[in-house]
Motif scaffolding. Structure first.
Motif, PDB file in Angstrom:
ATOM      1  N   GLY A 174      -7.107   5.208  -6.666  1.00 52.85           N
ATOM      2  CA  GLY A 174      -6.939   4.010  -5.844  1.00 52.85           C
ATOM      3  C   GLY A 174      -5.491   3.707  -5.486  1.00 52.85           C
ATOM      4  N   THR A 175      -4.555   4.158  -6.318  1.00 58.56           N
ATOM      5  CA  THR A 175      -3.146   3.835  -6.097  1.00 58.56           C
ATOM      6  C   THR A 175      -2.282   5.041  -6.452  1.00 58.56           C
ATOM      7  OG1 THR A 175      -2.444   3.149  -8.314  1.00 58.56           O
ATOM      8  CG2 THR A 175      -3.710   1.548  -7.029  1.00 58.56           C
ATOM      9  N   TYR A 176      -1.003   4.969  -6.040  1.00 62.59           N
ATOM     10  CA  TYR A 176      -0.059   6.031  -6.380  1.00 62.59           C
ATOM     11  C   TYR A 176       0.281   6.019  -7.868  1.00 62.59           C
ATOM     12  CZ  TYR A 176       0.979   6.277  -1.346  1.00 62.59           C
ATOM     13  OH  TYR A 176       0.904   6.418   0.003  1.00 62.59           O
ATOM     14  N   SER A 177       0.003   4.898  -8.536  1.00 59.98           N
ATOM     15  CA  SER A 177       0.405   4.826  -9.935  1.00 59.98           C
ATOM     16  C   SER A 177      -0.455   5.795 -10.722  1.00 59.98           C
ATOM     17  CB  SER A 177       0.248   3.421 -10.471  1.00 59.98           C
ATOM     18  OG  SER A 177      -1.063   3.202 -10.862  1.00 59.98           O
ATOM     19  N   LEU A 220      -5.914   9.820  -2.194  1.00 59.89           N
ATOM     20  CA  LEU A 220      -6.189   8.379  -2.082  1.00 59.89           C
ATOM     21  C   LEU A 220      -6.170   7.967  -0.615  1.00 59.89           C
ATOM     22  CD1 LEU A 220      -2.997   6.373  -3.161  1.00 59.89           C
ATOM     23  CD2 LEU A 220      -2.996   8.755  -2.409  1.00 59.89           C
ATOM     24  N   GLN A 253       4.411  10.645  -9.365  1.00 58.94           N
ATOM     25  CA  GLN A 253       5.877  10.608  -9.489  1.00 58.94           C
ATOM     26  C   GLN A 253       6.536  11.889  -8.986  1.00 58.94           C
ATOM     27  OE1 GLN A 253       7.084   9.239 -13.458  1.00 58.94           O
ATOM     28  NE2 GLN A 253       5.262   7.955 -13.488  1.00 58.94           N
ATOM     29  N   GLN A 277      11.726   5.647  -5.777  1.00 57.05           N
ATOM     30  CA  GLN A 277      11.291   5.071  -7.049  1.00 57.05           C
ATOM     31  C   GLN A 277      12.422   4.733  -8.018  1.00 57.05           C
ATOM     32  OE1 GLN A 277       8.060   7.571  -8.460  1.00 57.05           O
ATOM     33  NE2 GLN A 277       6.904   7.184  -6.587  1.00 57.05           N
ATOM     34  N   PRO A 281       7.054   1.776  -7.484  1.00 57.18           N
ATOM     35  CA  PRO A 281       6.130   2.818  -7.942  1.00 57.18           C
ATOM     36  C   PRO A 281       4.820   2.249  -8.502  1.00 57.18           C
ATOM     37  CG  PRO A 281       8.086   2.690  -9.356  1.00 57.18           C
ATOM     38  CD  PRO A 281       8.356   1.842  -8.163  1.00 57.18           C
ATOM     39  N   VAL A 319       2.945  -0.075  -7.180  1.00 56.96           N
ATOM     40  CA  VAL A 319       2.129  -0.767  -6.173  1.00 56.96           C
ATOM     41  C   VAL A 319       0.646  -0.471  -6.396  1.00 56.96           C
ATOM     42  CG1 VAL A 319       2.421   1.107  -4.469  1.00 56.96           C
ATOM     43  CG2 VAL A 319       1.782  -1.181  -3.696  1.00 56.96           C
ATOM     44  N   GLY A 320      -0.151  -1.516  -6.348  1.00 56.60           N
ATOM     45  CA  GLY A 320      -1.591  -1.342  -6.509  1.00 56.60           C
ATOM     46  C   GLY A 320      -2.072  -1.463  -7.941  1.00 56.60           C
ATOM     47  N   THR A 321      -1.130  -1.493  -8.892  1.00 58.74           N
ATOM     48  CA  THR A 321      -1.510  -1.723 -10.291  1.00 58.74           C
ATOM     49  C   THR A 321      -1.475  -3.233 -10.549  1.00 58.74           C
ATOM     50  OG1 THR A 321       0.761  -1.685 -11.125  1.00 58.74           O
ATOM     51  CG2 THR A 321      -0.343   0.432 -10.891  1.00 58.74           C
ATOM     52  N   LYS A 323      -3.673  -1.045  -1.474  1.00 64.22           N
ATOM     53  CA  LYS A 323      -3.125  -0.777  -2.807  1.00 64.22           C
ATOM     54  C   LYS A 323      -1.928   0.156  -2.747  1.00 64.22           C
ATOM     55  CE  LYS A 323      -7.037  -1.877  -5.585  1.00 64.22           C
ATOM     56  NZ  LYS A 323      -7.611  -1.652  -6.912  1.00 64.22           N
ATOM     57  N   THR A 324      -1.472   0.439  -1.546  1.00 61.61           N
ATOM     58  CA  THR A 324      -0.391   1.417  -1.412  1.00 61.61           C
ATOM     59  C   THR A 324       0.835   0.886  -0.666  1.00 61.61           C
ATOM     60  OG1 THR A 324      -1.447   2.225   0.598  1.00 61.61           O
ATOM     61  CG2 THR A 324      -1.935   3.415  -1.441  1.00 61.61           C
TER      62      THR A 324
END
Lengths: 264, 264, 264
Positions: free
Chosen positions: B216-219, B229, B242, C46, C74, C76-78, C128-129
């Motif tokens: 869902g996210t880049y994290s 995503l 990362q 980042q 970094p 974002v979306g969390t 979420k991005t």
């Protein structure tokens, strides 16, 4: 001259650091209604001559009264003067190191002042490392708002302004010898030979002993074909069909370009 | 449509030269109250398709009436037309070479004109090398100030506008085959597969025969993990935790990406 | 605080993509009279710490009430919070990840809110991005227009804001040990040693076991000479006469720099 509310910035600061943003902050503190336009910040570090040529290409396209700030300033903090100049089209603000040489050749200084009145600076005690922020941005903002240039400091005689040697094509028995004056992002080689020189006569253009066909546009039939044309600076340019002339010719700023009279 | 006083610029001019600054000067000469916004000037030289995709990603976020200038123009100075187009959201100004293809697919032209009325140009005699300055910037400024598009030149039928081939995912027996449509500064691979295609069904994403988890996210937890995503363009993207997916997958624009139906 | 109508942007988005342009579109949709100023978009991807240092160098030069958006995000979306902070000089908007650490050390938060009120977002359903577009740009625009920060979401205690470790010079028996905190486009090494530390005492500066003369300006006599000076950030900098100190010293951010008391 009516004030324009427009300040342009040309520097060698690049865009990775906050130097340019900070100059804009200083300008907006003088008047948040000012428009600030970037000419470029990618002048090679400390290359005053490249800055002078870039300013020449840009200044005439702006509204009357625009204030152009040019900061390529290796002498910051020394006794080189900080100056503002009035020309027909607007104002020039920066170090007295020749960065306005080419504009002034085409549009002579009407008057010039040394910037000494610190009430127009961003701070009464300018740093010795960043006059773009502490002096030039702020003075430019006041000029763009209509403050009289005479208030900025004592008049200095335009003949005392530092001038770079002008790079002009040299007349030769059978034509002209010019140079590559700048290279643009597409790799086009912009010469110091004005298109006006080329009117009323047929010419042969050569670079690296190669004769180049003179064409009207960048468009072309065979990718990789070499060509010469009058570019958007109004000067003779050397280009490569759908390619990069800089890489193709292994050219550098300063390389010779020859223009020979054609005998019909 | 109410005028917006906003002009955006997208070009392949880069930011090392003064081309973009000069276009802004031309715009402010029409009206110094105009706001000029850079979309990007880093479209790869002459890559009309990349310009079209970038414009698509940006135009819908601007106020109604915004004028978008797109100049990736290898045919400048030839007989390719200079055009302005009205769409629901605003105006498009540039060469008739397909650069507006993707916007027009989503927001069809309401009307279009060929730019022939030189009183709206920066100069009555435009150069053959820089229509961004001599035609498009100036026309865009007038449109942003409310000048009627009909005054700019004769109406042309939208069906005559040059279109690039649209890059759409291709349906296959077990799903879709798309491509990497663009790569962003972080190395994320943006595909031409719309997130909408992926609703109401479970999918498997693969690149270079590797199956990628959909997140869902880049994290992410483990640096270097591969993932897929829905990115900010609304399209399927491939990213690396990362890291840089472009380098990791050795990917290029145009590479295949597969979307297969998952059978539960 | 009077509203400023000014928003600044600092991101790690680069300038090749349309991310920054899209944020500006969102801002102008809130109010086309807003001025949007780029601080820089070249923060290394980042690198929150680099973003924090860049913001510190810039914020004090803008008009009171300016809204600074910092997006190096970094997470974002969390569940990392989206925040807005009021300080004496204006507002800070971005992710709660420490990007405002250094500004807040010098100008503490007066109040802070978590951004939960989606009517101030660009869309009620943020992606979420890309919160830079969907949340931060839009909220910043409203703040710059004078919307009360209390409307943006619930107050949070400033002590709960995520803080990066501050990089301060460490006192040693004979002076201080600092680090190279940033490197600018000219290759100058900007340390974390404040010029104020160096007043009222003579010091010796060393890097890589080399002692560097302390000078007042970048100007110099012998190209290639090493030097130390107080730079425009107000911190100790290490530079090379007409050259690039980063390349010369093979330095990186984080390298030790020593300041030793001189005994006369």
């Amino acid at each position: 001259m009516k004030h324009s509310l427009i300040v342009t910035l040309l520097t060698d600061f690049g865009i990775s650091d906050i130097f340019v943003g900070v100059m804009k902050g200083v300008i907006l503190r003088v008047n948040p209604k000012l428009s600030v336009i970037d000419l470029t910040h990618q002048i090679p570090p400390q290359d005053i001559s490249a800055g002078s040529f870039a300013l020449l290409g840009a200044y005439r396209y702006f509204p009357r009264g625009t204030v152009h700030v040019g900061v390529v300033d290796p002498g910051v903090g020394t006794n080189r003067r900080a100056i503002a100049i009035r020309i027909t089209e607007g104002y020039l603000v920066g170090p007295d190191n020749g960065i306005f040489t080419e504009i002034l050749f085409h549009s002579p200084a009407i008057e010039a002042v040394e910037l000494t009145e610190s009430r127009f600076f961003a701070t009464p005690n300018p740093s010795k490392t960043f006059h773009g922020r502490d002096i030039f941005a702020s003075v430019a903002a006041y000029l763009a708002c209509g403050t009289n240039i005479h208030k900025m400091g004592p008049l200095i005689h335009p003949s005392t302004l530092i001038q770079l040697p002008l790079s002009m094509p040299i007349e030769e028995p059978d034509g002209w010898r010019g140079i590559v004056r700048a290279i643009d992002r597409f790799g086009n080689l912009i010469t110091n030979i004005s298109g006006k020189l080329m009117e009323k006569q047929s010419w042969e253009v050569s670079l690296n002993s190669k004769i180049l066909p003179i064409v009207g546009t960048y468009s072309c039939r065979v990718p990789g074909d070499e060509m010469a044309l009058i570019g958007s600076h109004g000067n003779l340019e050397i280009a490569l069909c759908q390619g990069n002339a800089q890489l193709h010719f292994e050219s550098r700023v300063g390389d010779d370009v020859f223009l020979k009279r054609k005998h019909s």
